[in-house]
Motif scaffolding. Structure first.
Motif, PDB file in Angstrom:
ATOM      1  N   ASP A  90       0.838  -1.208   0.000  1.00  0.00           N
ATOM      2  CA  ASP A  90       0.000   0.000   0.000  1.00  0.00           C
ATOM      3  C   ASP A  90       0.873   1.258   0.000  1.00  0.00           C
ATOM      4  O   ASP A  90       0.602   2.205  -0.746  1.00  0.00           O
ATOM      5  N   TYR A  91       1.915   1.276   0.840  1.00  0.00           N
ATOM      6  CA  TYR A  91       2.761   2.458   0.921  1.00  0.00           C
ATOM      7  C   TYR A  91       3.540   2.665  -0.383  1.00  0.00           C
ATOM      8  O   TYR A  91       3.649   3.795  -0.872  1.00  0.00           O
ATOM      9  N   LEU A  92       4.054   1.597  -0.967  1.00  0.00           N
ATOM     10  CA  LEU A  92       4.757   1.722  -2.247  1.00  0.00           C
ATOM     11  C   LEU A  92       3.823   2.253  -3.329  1.00  0.00           C
ATOM     12  O   LEU A  92       4.210   3.120  -4.123  1.00  0.00           O
ATOM     13  N   HIS A  93       2.593   1.765  -3.341  1.00  0.00           N
ATOM     14  CA  HIS A  93       1.617   2.244  -4.331  1.00  0.00           C
ATOM     15  C   HIS A  93       1.325   3.727  -4.112  1.00  0.00           C
ATOM     16  O   HIS A  93       1.212   4.500  -5.069  1.00  0.00           O
ATOM     17  N   GLU A  94       1.232   4.133  -2.844  1.00  0.00           N
ATOM     18  CA  GLU A  94       1.020   5.547  -2.510  1.00  0.00           C
ATOM     19  C   GLU A  94       2.198   6.391  -3.000  1.00  0.00           C
ATOM     20  O   GLU A  94       2.001   7.486  -3.547  1.00  0.00           O
ATOM     21  N   LEU A  95       3.418   5.892  -2.810  1.00  0.00           N
ATOM     22  CA  LEU A  95       4.598   6.618  -3.286  1.00  0.00           C
ATOM     23  C   LEU A  95       4.579   6.761  -4.804  1.00  0.00           C
ATOM     24  O   LEU A  95       4.971   7.803  -5.347  1.00  0.00           O
ATOM     25  N   ILE A  96       4.127   5.724  -5.494  1.00  0.00           N
ATOM     26  CA  ILE A  96       4.021   5.780  -6.957  1.00  0.00           C
ATOM     27  C   ILE A  96       2.980   6.820  -7.364  1.00  0.00           C
ATOM     28  O   ILE A  96       3.238   7.679  -8.209  1.00  0.00           O
ATOM     29  N   GLU A  97       1.802   6.746  -6.756  1.00  0.00           N
ATOM     30  CA  GLU A  97       0.683   7.629  -7.117  1.00  0.00           C
ATOM     31  C   GLU A  97       0.984   9.105  -6.860  1.00  0.00           C
ATOM     32  O   GLU A  97       0.509   9.972  -7.585  1.00  0.00           O
ATOM     33  N   HIS A  98       1.762   9.398  -5.826  1.00  0.00           N
ATOM     34  CA  HIS A  98       2.000  10.788  -5.423  1.00  0.00           C
ATOM     35  C   HIS A  98       3.452  11.217  -5.629  1.00  0.00           C
ATOM     36  O   HIS A  98       3.896  12.195  -5.025  1.00  0.00           O
ATOM     37  N   GLN A  99       4.160  10.502  -6.481  1.00  0.00           N
ATOM     38  CA  GLN A  99       5.597  10.743  -6.659  1.00  0.00           C
ATOM     39  C   GLN A  99       5.905  12.192  -7.027  1.00  0.00           C
ATOM     40  O   GLN A  99       6.769  12.819  -6.410  1.00  0.00           O
ATOM     41  N   GLU A 100       5.224  12.727  -8.004  1.00  0.00           N
ATOM     42  CA  GLU A 100       5.521  14.081  -8.475  1.00  0.00           C
ATOM     43  C   GLU A 100       5.275  15.122  -7.378  1.00  0.00           C
ATOM     44  O   GLU A 100       6.131  15.973  -7.114  1.00  0.00           O
ATOM     45  N   ALA A 101       4.143  15.045  -6.715  1.00  0.00           N
ATOM     46  CA  ALA A 101       3.812  16.011  -5.656  1.00  0.00           C
ATOM     47  C   ALA A 101       4.727  15.834  -4.448  1.00  0.00           C
ATOM     48  O   ALA A 101       5.186  16.827  -3.860  1.00  0.00           O
ATOM     49  N   ASN A 102       4.998  14.579  -4.064  1.00  0.00           N
ATOM     50  CA  ASN A 102       5.893  14.318  -2.935  1.00  0.00           C
ATOM     51  C   ASN A 102       7.274  14.906  -3.194  1.00  0.00           C
ATOM     52  O   ASN A 102       7.871  15.523  -2.315  1.00  0.00           O
ATOM     53  N   TRP A 103       7.782  14.683  -4.417  1.00  0.00           N
ATOM     54  CA  TRP A 103       9.134  15.135  -4.741  1.00  0.00           C
ATOM     55  C   TRP A 103       9.206  16.662  -4.739  1.00  0.00           C
ATOM     56  O   TRP A 103      10.154  17.251  -4.206  1.00  0.00           O
ATOM     57  N   ALA A 104       8.202  17.309  -5.321  1.00  0.00           N
ATOM     58  CA  ALA A 104       8.169  18.774  -5.342  1.00  0.00           C
ATOM     59  C   ALA A 104       8.126  19.322  -3.914  1.00  0.00           C
ATOM     60  O   ALA A 104       8.825  20.295  -3.585  1.00  0.00           O
ATOM     61  N   ASP A 105       7.339  18.701  -3.059  1.00  0.00           N
ATOM     62  CA  ASP A 105       7.250  19.122  -1.656  1.00  0.00           C
ATOM     63  C   ASP A 105       8.595  18.938  -0.959  1.00  0.00           C
ATOM     64  O   ASP A 105       9.041  19.813  -0.211  1.00  0.00           O
ATOM     65  N   TYR A 106       9.244  17.816  -1.202  1.00  0.00           N
ATOM     66  CA  TYR A 106      10.554  17.544  -0.599  1.00  0.00           C
ATOM     67  C   TYR A 106      11.583  18.590  -1.018  1.00  0.00           C
ATOM     68  O   TYR A 106      12.303  19.144  -0.185  1.00  0.00           O
ATOM     69  N   LEU A 107      11.636  18.891  -2.315  1.00  0.00           N
ATOM     70  CA  LEU A 107      12.590  19.885  -2.808  1.00  0.00           C
ATOM     71  C   LEU A 107      12.320  21.254  -2.196  1.00  0.00           C
ATOM     72  O   LEU A 107      13.256  21.990  -1.856  1.00  0.00           O
ATOM     73  N   GLN A 108      11.055  21.595  -2.013  1.00  0.00           N
ATOM     74  CA  GLN A 108      10.698  22.874  -1.397  1.00  0.00           C
ATOM     75  C   GLN A 108      11.126  22.909   0.070  1.00  0.00           C
ATOM     76  O   GLN A 108      11.663  23.906   0.552  1.00  0.00           O
ATOM     77  N   ARG A 109      10.913  21.802   0.785  1.00  0.00           N
ATOM     78  CA  ARG A 109      11.330  21.735   2.190  1.00  0.00           C
ATOM     79  C   ARG A 109      12.853  21.851   2.314  1.00  0.00           C
ATOM     80  O   ARG A 109      13.357  22.500   3.231  1.00  0.00           O
ATOM     81  N   LEU A 110      13.582  21.221   1.385  1.00  0.00           N
ATOM     82  CA  LEU A 110      15.042  21.357   1.378  1.00  0.00           C
ATOM     83  C   LEU A 110      15.444  22.813   1.190  1.00  0.00           C
ATOM     84  O   LEU A 110      16.293  23.337   1.918  1.00  0.00           O
TER      85      LEU A 110
END
Length: 127
Positions: A90-110
């Motif tokens: 389930d978590y891997l599927h969530e990471l796949i589904e939200h990859q683009e938004a998660n990554w953009a959020d991570y880069l912004q937090r950095l």
């Protein structure tokens, strides 16, 4: 949520990407850096909202090993020593589904933290 279970898991060492293939041939690649900075471990996520620890310097992290945890998850052993946290289907599927938004959020937090994906100092790897 009941996510599909991969029929094949392949680590592309040179690209540092984990490929998950599902029934019907659908496949997705996730960078090891992405998997590391979004580790489901308490060390990364904390024990509740707002307790997350921003992961920095993980651009060149790789995988040392992958093991299956029962029929529900993978345990990823990163070459930086991190190996806590189980990546459920389930978590891997969530990471796949939200990859683009998660990554953009991570880069912004950095950026907000004045931090970098690059490791500080000299990278030393055991051969």
């Amino acid at each position: 949520m009941t996510a599909p279970i991969p029929t094949k898991v392949h680590y592309h060492k040179q690209a540092r990407e984990l490929e998950l293939t599902y029934e019907g041939g659908e496949s997705h690649r996730l960078s090891v850096e992405y998997l590391r900075v979004f580790s489901p471990s308490a060390e990364v996520r904390g024990h509740g909202q707002g307790q997350e620890t921003l992961q920095v310097g993980k651009k060149h992290v790789g995988l040392a090993n992958i093991t299956q945890a029962g029929r529900y998850a993978l345990k990823l052993h990163f070459d930086d020593g991190h190996d806590s946290g189980l990546y459920s289907w389930d978590y891997l599927h969530e990471l796949i589904e939200h990859q683009e938004a998660n990554w953009a959020d991570y880069l912004q937090r950095l950026e907000d933290a004045g931090a970098s994906r690059e490791a500080l100092g000299i990278e030393i790897k055991q051969l």
